[in-house]
Motif scaffolding. Structure first.
Motif, PDB file in Angstrom:
ATOM      1  N   PHE A   1      26.317-118.587 -34.471  1.00 50.15           N
ATOM      2  CA  PHE A   1      27.645-119.182 -34.615  1.00 50.15           C
ATOM      3  C   PHE A   1      28.577-118.693 -33.516  1.00 50.15           C
ATOM      4  O   PHE A   1      29.358-119.467 -32.955  1.00 50.15           O
ATOM      5  CB  PHE A   1      28.210-118.839 -36.006  1.00 50.15           C
ATOM      6  CG  PHE A   1      29.615-119.310 -36.206  1.00 50.15           C
ATOM      7  CD1 PHE A   1      29.884-120.668 -36.416  1.00 50.15           C
ATOM      8  CD2 PHE A   1      30.686-118.416 -36.169  1.00 50.15           C
ATOM      9  CE1 PHE A   1      31.189-121.103 -36.597  1.00 50.15           C
ATOM     10  CE2 PHE A   1      31.977-118.849 -36.353  1.00 50.15           C
ATOM     11  CZ  PHE A   1      32.236-120.198 -36.578  1.00 50.15           C
ATOM     12  N   GLU A   2      28.454-117.391 -33.196  1.00 47.97           N
ATOM     13  CA  GLU A   2      29.300-116.843 -32.137  1.00 47.97           C
ATOM     14  C   GLU A   2      28.929-117.409 -30.759  1.00 47.97           C
ATOM     15  O   GLU A   2      29.785-117.535 -29.880  1.00 47.97           O
ATOM     16  CB  GLU A   2      29.176-115.310 -32.116  1.00 47.97           C
ATOM     17  CG  GLU A   2      29.804-114.651 -33.349  1.00 47.97           C
ATOM     18  CD  GLU A   2      29.534-113.158 -33.397  1.00 47.97           C
ATOM     19  OE1 GLU A   2      28.801-112.659 -32.504  1.00 47.97           O
ATOM     20  OE2 GLU A   2      30.043-112.484 -34.334  1.00 47.97           O
ATOM     21  N   ALA A   3      27.628-117.758 -30.648  1.00 54.54           N
ATOM     22  CA  ALA A   3      27.184-118.372 -29.385  1.00 54.54           C
ATOM     23  C   ALA A   3      27.416-119.882 -29.376  1.00 54.54           C
ATOM     24  O   ALA A   3      26.991-120.576 -28.439  1.00 54.54           O
ATOM     25  CB  ALA A   3      25.705-118.060 -29.149  1.00 54.54           C
ATOM     26  N   ASP A   4      28.040-120.386 -30.422  1.00 54.65           N
ATOM     27  CA  ASP A   4      28.368-121.809 -30.570  1.00 54.65           C
ATOM     28  C   ASP A   4      27.115-122.680 -30.602  1.00 54.65           C
ATOM     29  O   ASP A   4      27.098-123.828 -30.160  1.00 54.65           O
ATOM     30  CB  ASP A   4      29.286-122.266 -29.426  1.00 54.65           C
ATOM     31  CG  ASP A   4      30.056-123.527 -29.825  1.00 54.65           C
ATOM     32  OD1 ASP A   4      30.159-123.786 -31.057  1.00 54.65           O
ATOM     33  OD2 ASP A   4      30.545-124.212 -28.933  1.00 54.65           O
ATOM     34  N   VAL A   5      26.029-122.096 -31.214  1.00 60.55           N
ATOM     35  CA  VAL A   5      24.782-122.863 -31.351  1.00 60.55           C
ATOM     36  C   VAL A   5      24.769-123.629 -32.664  1.00 60.55           C
ATOM     37  O   VAL A   5      24.267-124.758 -32.752  1.00 60.55           O
ATOM     38  CB  VAL A   5      23.563-121.925 -31.239  1.00 60.55           C
ATOM     39  CG1 VAL A   5      22.264-122.696 -31.496  1.00 60.55           C
ATOM     40  CG2 VAL A   5      23.528-121.240 -29.884  1.00 60.55           C
ATOM     41  N   ILE A   6      25.288-123.008 -33.727  1.00 60.02           N
ATOM     42  CA  ILE A   6      25.370-123.677 -35.031  1.00 60.02           C
ATOM     43  C   ILE A   6      26.823-123.742 -35.459  1.00 60.02           C
ATOM     44  O   ILE A   6      27.671-122.989 -34.960  1.00 60.02           O
ATOM     45  CB  ILE A   6      24.530-122.941 -36.098  1.00 60.02           C
ATOM     46  CG1 ILE A   6      25.067-121.510 -36.300  1.00 60.02           C
ATOM     47  CG2 ILE A   6      23.050-122.937 -35.729  1.00 60.02           C
ATOM     48  CD1 ILE A   6      24.403-120.762 -37.425  1.00 60.02           C
ATOM     49  N   GLY A   7      27.064-124.576 -36.423  1.00 58.35           N
ATOM     50  CA  GLY A   7      28.428-124.732 -36.908  1.00 58.35           C
ATOM     51  C   GLY A   7      28.723-123.783 -38.060  1.00 58.35           C
ATOM     52  O   GLY A   7      27.858-123.064 -38.593  1.00 58.35           O
ATOM     53  N   ALA A   8      29.980-123.786 -38.503  1.00 54.12           N
ATOM     54  CA  ALA A   8      30.425-122.902 -39.602  1.00 54.12           C
ATOM     55  C   ALA A   8      29.750-123.255 -40.922  1.00 54.12           C
ATOM     56  O   ALA A   8      29.479-122.397 -41.758  1.00 54.12           O
ATOM     57  CB  ALA A   8      31.935-122.990 -39.749  1.00 54.12           C
ATOM     58  N   ALA A   9      29.429-124.519 -41.109  1.00 55.55           N
ATOM     59  CA  ALA A   9      28.793-124.943 -42.369  1.00 55.55           C
ATOM     60  C   ALA A   9      27.436-124.287 -42.549  1.00 55.55           C
ATOM     61  O   ALA A   9      27.064-123.869 -43.661  1.00 55.55           O
ATOM     62  CB  ALA A   9      28.671-126.456 -42.401  1.00 55.55           C
ATOM     63  N   GLU A  10      26.682-124.207 -41.432  1.00 56.11           N
ATOM     64  CA  GLU A  10      25.362-123.581 -41.517  1.00 56.11           C
ATOM     65  C   GLU A  10      25.479-122.100 -41.834  1.00 56.11           C
ATOM     66  O   GLU A  10      24.700-121.538 -42.621  1.00 56.11           O
ATOM     67  CB  GLU A  10      24.618-123.774 -40.198  1.00 56.11           C
ATOM     68  CG  GLU A  10      23.214-123.192 -40.167  1.00 56.11           C
ATOM     69  CD  GLU A  10      22.261-123.854 -41.165  1.00 56.11           C
ATOM     70  OE1 GLU A  10      21.234-123.239 -41.499  1.00 56.11           O
ATOM     71  OE2 GLU A  10      22.572-124.978 -41.644  1.00 56.11           O
TER      72      GLU A  10
END
Length: 379
Positions: A138-147
């Motif tokens: 998430f911090e690397a902007d690979v997945i979103g907050a929902a995941e």
């Protein structure tokens, strides 16, 4: 000068004097009442006269009873899980310590719940790592907050499953230390101990090797017999005479009528509809364990004080296996009267028949008066 009376006149005079002489002779021969005593000056200084009145008398109620274990010092012990008995470590009558293992059983139910706990513990480790990776992505902007939220929800669910599994093992009798050992080793232990919950004596054993037992079954009874209860049934007609805190004497025939002293610690608030009695109970010291449960006893309960016609014990004399007191019939004159006595309390005794309030009696010194009466009777 010599006077000569005519024969007829002399005969009349003699006949007139004869009845008086005979009456005096009869009076001398008439026996005195042996029960009446007139006090001599010496006796008057030795006795004390008092009017009959009322005194507060406590009756002694003798009621049958038995010895029972103190319910606050007894533990009825069963298995915490369903299983088959593999070991029995105690016998009937054996003294045990708190926490001592009484028996061991093998339980598939326990093994299954341990397995659930191990799996839940492993899920915690997996879900914790999954959340850590999700945060990095998430911090690397690979997945979103929902995941990330989904992974965190799965970790929370795993923690709830672990808590539930642990609580179930507590219910099945496992300690935190034993549960921690399972979590660290990852190995199940399907054996469960039946432990003593207090120090005392095994007074009941209802289990054999190989027996399959359920949690609802009573396997052992362990009781601390250093103190026991004496329990009796008081007829409802006499229930109002007893109250908590009254002194009680306990006689135990099996111990040679040895007497024990205590106080009433319980008087039931209801009447047994079958026996029409009220249960009373006292607590007894049994440090030498001479008193055994279910021994028969006689309980002597001291009742509440009730005003009754009474005289001092010193006023009573025993004659011909009957009780008597000296009652005043005239100044310094007393008659020995038979009376019926009731309960004795301290220095007084109640009189149920033979005396009325206000009558004067010899309150002290009746023994000396009775000796004087016997002496007069022998004269």
């Amino acid at each position: 000068m010599r006077i000569v009376l005519p024969g007829l006149l002399l005969a009349l005079l003699l006949s007139a004097c004869k009845p008086a002489q005979e009456e005096n002779a009869a009076a001398e021969k008439e026996p005195q009442d042996p029960n009446v005593v007139e006090l001599t000056p010496v006796l008057q200084n030795q006795v004390k006269i008092a009017a009959v009145g009322e005194a507060e008398i406590r009756d002694i109620l003798r009621v049958p009873g038995s010895i029972q274990v103190d319910e606050q010092r007894v533990a009825r012990i069963g298995a915490s899980v369903t299983g088959r008995i593999t070991d029995i470590n105690v016998i009937l009558g054996q003294d045990v310590k708190q926490g001592q293992v009484l028996a061991t059983l093998n339980s598939t139910e326990l093994a299954q719940n341990q397995l659930l706990y191990i799996k839940a513990s492993q899920q915690i480790a997996l879900q914790t790592k999954a959340v850590e990776r999700a945060r990095q992505l998430f911090e690397a902007d690979v997945i979103g907050a929902a995941e990330l939220q989904r992974r965190e929800a799965e970790l929370s669910a795993a923690k709830a499953d672990l808590y539930t599994a642990k609580e179930q093992l507590h219910v099945l009798g496992m300690s935190d230390k034993s549960i921690a050992q399972i979590a660290n080793s990852g190995q199940m232990r399907s054996y469960s101990n039946v432990d003593a919950r207090l120090a005392g004596t095994v007074i009941s054993r209802k289990v054999n090797l190989g027996q399959v037992v359920q949690p609802a079954e009573e396997l052992f009874i362990v009781a601390d017999l250093s103190r026991v209860w004496a329990v009796a049934e008081v007829p409802e007609q006499q229930a109002e005479l007893v109250q908590e805190g009254e002194d009680v004497d306990i006689e135990i025939p099996a111990l040679g009528n040895r007497k024990f002293t205590g106080k009433l610690i319980f008087v039931a608030d209801v009447v047994n509809p079958l026996t029409r009695t009220v249960t009373v109970r006292t607590d007894l010291d049994n440090s030498d364990e001479a008193i055994k449960p279910d021994m028969l006893v006689s309980m002597l309960v001291q009742s509440k004080a009730v005003k009754q016609v009474a005289v001092p014990l010193r006023a009573v004399v025993r004659e011909n296996d009957k009780d008597h007191v000296f009652v005043e019939i005239a100044p310094n004159k007393f008659r020995m009267r038979e009376v019926e006595l009731g309960s004795k309390y301290q220095e007084m005794v109640s009189v149920t028949e033979g005396l009325e309030q206000g009558e004067k009696v010899i309150a002290e010194g009746a023994f000396h008066v009775n000796n004087e009466r016997k002496r007069k009777e022998l004269e």
